[in-house]
Design a protein around this motif. Structure first.
Motif, PDB file in Angstrom:
ATOM      1  N   SER A  49      29.049  16.518  51.793  1.00  0.00           N
ATOM      2  CA  SER A  49      28.528  16.708  53.348  1.00  0.00           C
ATOM      3  C   SER A  49      29.178  17.517  53.998  1.00  0.00           C
ATOM      4  O   SER A  49      29.000  18.110  55.108  1.00  0.00           O
ATOM      5  CB  SER A  49      28.468  15.418  54.060  1.00  0.00           C
ATOM      6  N   ASN A  50      30.405  18.244  53.463  1.00  0.00           N
ATOM      7  CA  ASN A  50      31.338  18.837  54.387  1.00  0.00           C
ATOM      8  C   ASN A  50      31.648  18.529  55.623  1.00  0.00           C
ATOM      9  O   ASN A  50      31.681  19.215  56.449  1.00  0.00           O
ATOM     10  CB  ASN A  50      30.492  20.416  54.156  1.00  0.00           C
ATOM     11  N   ARG A  78      33.260  22.220  45.744  1.00  0.00           N
ATOM     12  CA  ARG A  78      33.431  22.881  47.163  1.00  0.00           C
ATOM     13  C   ARG A  78      35.020  23.076  47.235  1.00  0.00           C
ATOM     14  O   ARG A  78      35.784  22.352  46.720  1.00  0.00           O
ATOM     15  CB  ARG A  78      33.052  21.624  48.070  1.00  0.00           C
ATOM     16  N   VAL A  89      30.622  25.692  49.303  1.00  0.00           N
ATOM     17  CA  VAL A  89      30.157  24.963  48.311  1.00  0.00           C
ATOM     18  C   VAL A  89      29.226  25.598  47.367  1.00  0.00           C
ATOM     19  O   VAL A  89      28.688  26.548  47.634  1.00  0.00           O
ATOM     20  CB  VAL A  89      29.237  23.791  48.907  1.00  0.00           C
ATOM     21  N   GLN A 103      23.989  23.794  50.486  1.00  0.00           N
ATOM     22  CA  GLN A 103      24.002  22.440  51.525  1.00  0.00           C
ATOM     23  C   GLN A 103      22.678  21.802  52.080  1.00  0.00           C
ATOM     24  O   GLN A 103      22.447  20.725  52.221  1.00  0.00           O
ATOM     25  CB  GLN A 103      24.592  23.059  53.005  1.00  0.00           C
ATOM     26  N   ASP A 107      21.887  18.065  51.772  1.00  0.00           N
ATOM     27  CA  ASP A 107      21.370  17.173  52.792  1.00  0.00           C
ATOM     28  C   ASP A 107      20.218  16.469  52.581  1.00  0.00           C
ATOM     29  O   ASP A 107      20.056  15.226  52.909  1.00  0.00           O
ATOM     30  CB  ASP A 107      21.180  17.947  54.187  1.00  0.00           C
TER      31      ASP A 107
END
Length: 310
Positions: A49-50, A78, A89, A103, A107
């Protein structure tokens, strides 16, 4: 579709210098305070999710942190630079081939609460509904969304929301619009009833629709001209009637004269001619008398002279 984590590798992330393990069906992470149990969980979450609420992510003595997580379908890598909280990532399929827009794909696969369900439970009911609706797999194009709303964008609907959330908002908007329409319909029906009651008896709407302002003003102009001509004709008739009354009065006077006897014009004419002759004779008579008087006067003067001569 659920995925199972097959391998986790953490390097220089928070308090962890190097860690590699393969989770099983159930994995227990143990250790004393500060051993890094929370860092392991945050590392796995950050890989997907960063989203890590930490001011510093990279181990103090290193320049870069690396998170590598393999599932049964994808490989996620990542990297974080020292002093940065947003990492780069790279996502690839387990059998090979990288994924564009990694990303966004993560998600869609995992969502924001897969690794921290407590945050989900802390949300309001409406917010939880939005999250759950966003996780359901349903695709709607912009054209389909517009078509569902009758070809127009409906107020109160966020068209960029998740499909089911969009459908929920659209249903609410359409229901509200239908309610407004029903209210307006009742008001319009009541207004129509009230206006119909006030219409004059025998009113013919089709007759009115068949008219135009030009036609009405044309007929008005013709009627004005007609009435003007009629007034002028009435004035002429009144004038003629007055003249007729005047002439009738004069005729009555003349008719009265006609009742008198007709005078003998010839006799009067003979008298007039006889008068002229008698007038001439009278003039001669007067002249003769004048000469007689003059002769008598002269005779008297002569006699006086004769007497003087004796």
């Amino acid at each position: 579709m659920s995925q199972k984590i097959a391998m986790v590798q953490i390097k220089n992330f928070l308090g962890i210098e190097q860690l590699t393990f393969q989770p099983g069906e159930q994995t227990l992470i143990t250790g004393g305070t500060g051993a890094g149990k929370t860092s392991v969980l945050e590392g796995i979450a950050a890989a997907f999710s960063n989203d890590v609420d930490r001011p510093r992510l990279v181990h103090d003595d290193d320049d870069e942190a690396v998170l590598l997580v393999e599932t049964d379908r994808i490989v996620v890598e990542r990297k974080f630079k020292q002093g940065q909280t947003a990492g780069r990532v790279k996502v690839s399929w387990k059998g090979g081939g990288s994924i564009e827009r990694p990303q966004s794909e993560l998600d869609k696969l995992f969502g924001p609460f897969s690794f921290n369900p407590v945050e989900f439970l802390a949300l309001k009911d409406t917010e939880q509904s939005q999250v759950l609706l966003g996780l359901l797999t349903l695709e709607l194009s912009d054209e389909e969304k517009l078509a569902l709303g009758g070809g127009v964008e409906r107020p109160g609907v966020y068209y960029e929301a998740a499909p089911l959330q969009f459908l929920t908002e659209l249903e609410q908007s359409l229901a509200g619009h239908r309610k407004d329409l029903n209210r307006d319909k009742k008001e319009a029906a009541a207004a129509a009833q009230k206006l119909s009651e006030d219409l004059p008896e025998g009113f013919d709407p089709e007759e009115v629709r068949g008219l135009s302002s030009e036609q009405i003003f044309s007929e008005l102009h013709e009627a004005q001209e007609h009435n003007k001509q009629r007034e002028q004709a009435q004035e002429r008739v009144d004038y003629v009637d007055a003249k007729i009354a005047e002439l009738q009065e004069q005729r009555a006077c003349q008719a009265t004269l006609l009742t008198a006897d007709i005078l003998d014009i010839e006799s009067l004419q003979e008298r007039a001619e006889s008068y002229d002759a008698q007038k001439k004779t009278l003039t001669q008579f007067d002249q003769a008398a004048e000469y007689k008087d003059k002769a008598a006067a002269l005779d008297a003067q002569a006699q006086e002279l004769s007497a003087l001569l004796k």
